[in-house]
Design a protein around this motif. Structure first.
Motif, PDB file in Angstrom:
ATOM      1  N   LEU A   1      -5.798   2.582   5.210  1.00 45.43           N
ATOM      2  CA  LEU A   1      -4.565   2.477   4.420  1.00 45.43           C
ATOM      3  C   LEU A   1      -3.341   2.538   5.337  1.00 45.43           C
ATOM      4  CD1 LEU A   1      -5.326   4.710   1.283  1.00 45.43           C
ATOM      5  CD2 LEU A   1      -5.719   2.253   1.594  1.00 45.43           C
ATOM      6  N   LYS A   2      -3.464   3.326   6.397  1.00 47.48           N
ATOM      7  CA  LYS A   2      -2.347   3.416   7.346  1.00 47.48           C
ATOM      8  C   LYS A   2      -2.173   2.062   8.056  1.00 47.48           C
ATOM      9  CE  LYS A   2      -0.274   6.298  10.832  1.00 47.48           C
ATOM     10  NZ  LYS A   2      -0.387   7.493  11.681  1.00 47.48           N
TER      11      LYS A   2
ATOM     12  N   ILE B   1       1.780  15.410   2.900  1.00 50.95           N
ATOM     13  CA  ILE B   1       0.643  14.965   2.077  1.00 50.95           C
ATOM     14  C   ILE B   1       0.236  13.548   2.502  1.00 50.95           C
ATOM     15  CG2 ILE B   1      -0.226  14.550  -0.258  1.00 50.95           C
ATOM     16  CD1 ILE B   1       1.986  16.498  -1.261  1.00 50.95           C
ATOM     17  N   LEU B   2       1.242  12.701   2.739  1.00 51.75           N
ATOM     18  CA  LEU B   2       0.971  11.323   3.168  1.00 51.75           C
ATOM     19  C   LEU B   2       0.165  11.317   4.475  1.00 51.75           C
ATOM     20  CD1 LEU B   2       1.497   8.270   2.636  1.00 51.75           C
ATOM     21  CD2 LEU B   2       3.504   8.482   4.113  1.00 51.75           C
ATOM     22  N   ASP B   3       0.536  12.199   5.402  1.00 52.48           N
ATOM     23  CA  ASP B   3      -0.187  12.282   6.684  1.00 52.48           C
ATOM     24  C   ASP B   3      -1.669  12.613   6.458  1.00 52.48           C
ATOM     25  OD1 ASP B   3       2.129  11.668   7.998  1.00 52.48           O
ATOM     26  OD2 ASP B   3       2.618  13.735   8.568  1.00 52.48           O
ATOM     27  N   THR B   4      -1.942  13.542   5.524  1.00 57.56           N
ATOM     28  CA  THR B   4      -3.353  13.898   5.291  1.00 57.56           C
ATOM     29  C   THR B   4      -4.100  12.740   4.623  1.00 57.56           C
ATOM     30  OG1 THR B   4      -2.926  14.975   3.180  1.00 57.56           O
ATOM     31  CG2 THR B   4      -2.902  16.405   5.099  1.00 57.56           C
ATOM     32  N   VAL B   5      -3.416  11.995   3.745  1.00 58.85           N
ATOM     33  CA  VAL B   5      -4.051  10.833   3.099  1.00 58.85           C
ATOM     34  C   VAL B   5      -4.372   9.771   4.162  1.00 58.85           C
ATOM     35  CG1 VAL B   5      -3.665   8.881   1.496  1.00 58.85           C
ATOM     36  CG2 VAL B   5      -3.127  11.212   0.779  1.00 58.85           C
TER      37      VAL B   5
ATOM     38  N   MET C   1      -7.668   6.350  -4.904  1.00 60.17           N
ATOM     39  CA  MET C   1      -7.962   7.773  -4.648  1.00 60.17           C
ATOM     40  C   MET C   1      -6.851   8.413  -3.828  1.00 60.17           C
ATOM     41  SD  MET C   1     -12.061   7.427  -4.051  1.00 60.17           S
ATOM     42  CE  MET C   1     -12.460   9.093  -3.584  1.00 60.17           C
ATOM     43  N   GLY C   2      -6.368   7.665  -2.834  1.00 56.24           N
ATOM     44  CA  GLY C   2      -5.269   8.172  -2.005  1.00 56.24           C
ATOM     45  C   GLY C   2      -4.028   8.444  -2.834  1.00 56.24           C
ATOM     46  N   ARG C   3      -3.746   7.526  -3.754  1.00 58.62           N
ATOM     47  CA  ARG C   3      -2.569   7.689  -4.620  1.00 58.62           C
ATOM     48  C   ARG C   3      -2.717   8.942  -5.493  1.00 58.62           C
ATOM     49  NH1 ARG C   3      -2.074   2.710  -8.054  1.00 58.62           N
ATOM     50  NH2 ARG C   3      -3.422   3.870  -9.437  1.00 58.62           N
ATOM     51  N   ALA C   4      -3.921   9.175  -6.014  1.00 62.80           N
ATOM     52  CA  ALA C   4      -4.160  10.374  -6.820  1.00 62.80           C
ATOM     53  C   ALA C   4      -3.986  11.639  -5.980  1.00 62.80           C
ATOM     54  CB  ALA C   4      -5.569  10.329  -7.419  1.00 62.80           C
ATOM     55  N   LEU C   5      -4.439  11.590  -4.730  1.00 59.80           N
ATOM     56  CA  LEU C   5      -4.336  12.772  -3.849  1.00 59.80           C
ATOM     57  C   LEU C   5      -2.896  13.079  -3.459  1.00 59.80           C
ATOM     58  CD1 LEU C   5      -7.413  12.237  -1.513  1.00 59.80           C
ATOM     59  CD2 LEU C   5      -7.195  13.886  -3.372  1.00 59.80           C
TER      60      LEU C   5
ATOM     61  N   VAL D   1       0.853  -1.199   0.000  1.00 58.43           N
ATOM     62  CA  VAL D   1       0.000   0.000   0.000  1.00 58.43           C
ATOM     63  C   VAL D   1       0.890   1.252   0.000  1.00 58.43           C
ATOM     64  CG1 VAL D   1      -1.578   1.330   1.493  1.00 58.43           C
ATOM     65  CG2 VAL D   1      -1.985  -1.122   1.075  1.00 58.43           C
ATOM     66  N   MET D   2       1.917   1.223   0.837  1.00 60.68           N
ATOM     67  CA  MET D   2       2.828   2.362   0.962  1.00 60.68           C
ATOM     68  C   MET D   2       3.535   2.650  -0.368  1.00 60.68           C
ATOM     69  SD  MET D   2       3.655   4.447   3.284  1.00 60.68           S
ATOM     70  CE  MET D   2       4.825   5.782   3.307  1.00 60.68           C
ATOM     71  N   GLU D   3       4.019   1.595  -1.033  1.00 60.03           N
ATOM     72  CA  GLU D   3       4.714   1.777  -2.317  1.00 60.03           C
ATOM     73  C   GLU D   3       3.763   2.359  -3.374  1.00 60.03           C
ATOM     74  OE1 GLU D   3       8.089  -1.773  -1.968  1.00 60.03           O
ATOM     75  OE2 GLU D   3       6.056  -2.275  -2.631  1.00 60.03           O
ATOM     76  N   ASN D   4       2.511   1.911  -3.337  1.00 57.24           N
ATOM     77  CA  ASN D   4       1.510   2.465  -4.249  1.00 57.24           C
ATOM     78  C   ASN D   4       1.339   3.966  -4.015  1.00 57.24           C
ATOM     79  OD1 ASN D   4      -0.540   0.753  -6.093  1.00 57.24           O
ATOM     80  ND2 ASN D   4       0.311  -0.592  -4.522  1.00 57.24           N
ATOM     81  N   LEU D   5       1.254   4.346  -2.752  1.00 53.90           N
ATOM     82  CA  LEU D   5       1.066   5.769  -2.427  1.00 53.90           C
ATOM     83  C   LEU D   5       2.288   6.591  -2.838  1.00 53.90           C
ATOM     84  CD1 LEU D   5      -0.666   5.450   1.057  1.00 53.90           C
ATOM     85  CD2 LEU D   5      -1.728   6.233  -1.066  1.00 53.90           C
ATOM     86  N   GLU D   6       3.468   6.014  -2.626  1.00 47.01           N
ATOM     87  CA  GLU D   6       4.698   6.761  -2.975  1.00 47.01           C
ATOM     88  C   GLU D   6       4.773   7.033  -4.479  1.00 47.01           C
ATOM     89  OE1 GLU D   6       7.545   4.210  -1.090  1.00 47.01           O
ATOM     90  OE2 GLU D   6       7.538   5.391   0.765  1.00 47.01           O
ATOM     91  N   LEU D   7       4.203   6.131  -5.288  1.00 43.18           N
ATOM     92  CA  LEU D   7       4.170   6.364  -6.739  1.00 43.18           C
ATOM     93  C   LEU D   7       3.386   7.630  -7.078  1.00 43.18           C
ATOM     94  CD1 LEU D   7       3.560   2.807  -8.203  1.00 43.18           C
ATOM     95  CD2 LEU D   7       5.566   4.246  -8.588  1.00 43.18           C
TER      96      LEU D   7
END
Length: 236
Positions: free
Chosen positions: A126-127, A115-119, A147-151, A95-101
């Protein structure tokens, strides 16, 4: 102010005209819904706005600049980000790697972390699951991850393609309330959705597409109350 203006846009796939001289606008701060049956041209319109498909004629302006000839990465850089239909999370990655992308635009570590904190605040699940393979998430959780990844790229305009597709009713409610929250915190939203009732109930304005043409437009409330819409889309 118009954030997005689509003017007389047509799109062809070979000989087939999928979108016929469509014009509409999305003003800053709005949620705008495009509704219509399968095959009406909704996804093609989004893909054209985000640079994945080229229009055969017409123009697309984002914040006053023509983008219909721009590449997708350039368009993302300008702040226009799409969450595609079917979620498209990267399985085999956490999940984390997806968000970092999603945060590739930010070289600044501190900014990425903020930004990660707000997601994570918006999507606590997800956390909790940040070290799990994205493949192990349920459909609703995968939609939240997409959606988190887009944000993570801090979009000015978020394009959502069928966010409720294939989700359980409880998740659909949750996804739509998240879309409203994202909007209230300053992101403009263009939403295409088969679930016309949900889409129009959160939309400032809506457009109805039939076979590549816009046949009706109005406020979300006007369209919800329209007998034609009720008959065609709301089972009324």
């Amino acid at each position: 102010m118009d954030m997005l203006t689509v003017d007389k846009m047509s799109v062809h796939y070979g000989m087939i005209q999928a979108v016929k001289e469509v014009s509409f606008e999305v003003k800053q701060g709005e949620i705008v819904s495009l509704i219509g049956a399968n095959g009406a041209g909704k996804t093609t319109i989004l893909r054209t706005i985000s640079g994945l498909v080229r229009p055969s004629s017409g123009s697309v302006h984002f914040e006053g600049k023509a983008i219909e000839k721009e590449t997708s990465p350039k368009i993302v850089n300008q702040g226009l980000v799409q969450v595609p239909e079917g979620r498209h999370v990267f399985t085999g990655m956490t999940v984390m790697e997806n968000l970092e992308l999603g945060s590739f635009l930010y070289k600044n570590k501190k900014e990425s972390q903020a930004i990660l904190d707000t997601v994570f605040q918006r999507f606590p699940i997800l956390k909790e699951r940040k070290n799990q393979d994205a493949a192990t998430l349920s459909g609703g959780e995968q939609q939240m991850l997409a959606m988190g990844r887009a944000l993570m790229s801090r979009p000015k305009l978020l394009l959502l393609d069928e966010p409720s597709m294939g989700l359980a009713p409880i998740f659909i409610k949750e996804i739509f309330s998240i879309i409203q929250e994202i909007n209230q915190q300053g992101t403009t939203v263009l939403l295409i959705e088969q679930n016309a009732k949900m889409a129009l109930s959160i939309a400032d304005r809506g457009y109805v597409l039939e076979t590549g043409k816009i046949v009706l437009e109005g406020s979300g409330q006007e369209l919800l109350n329209s007998p034609d819409i009720q008959k065609a889309y709301l089972g009324g």
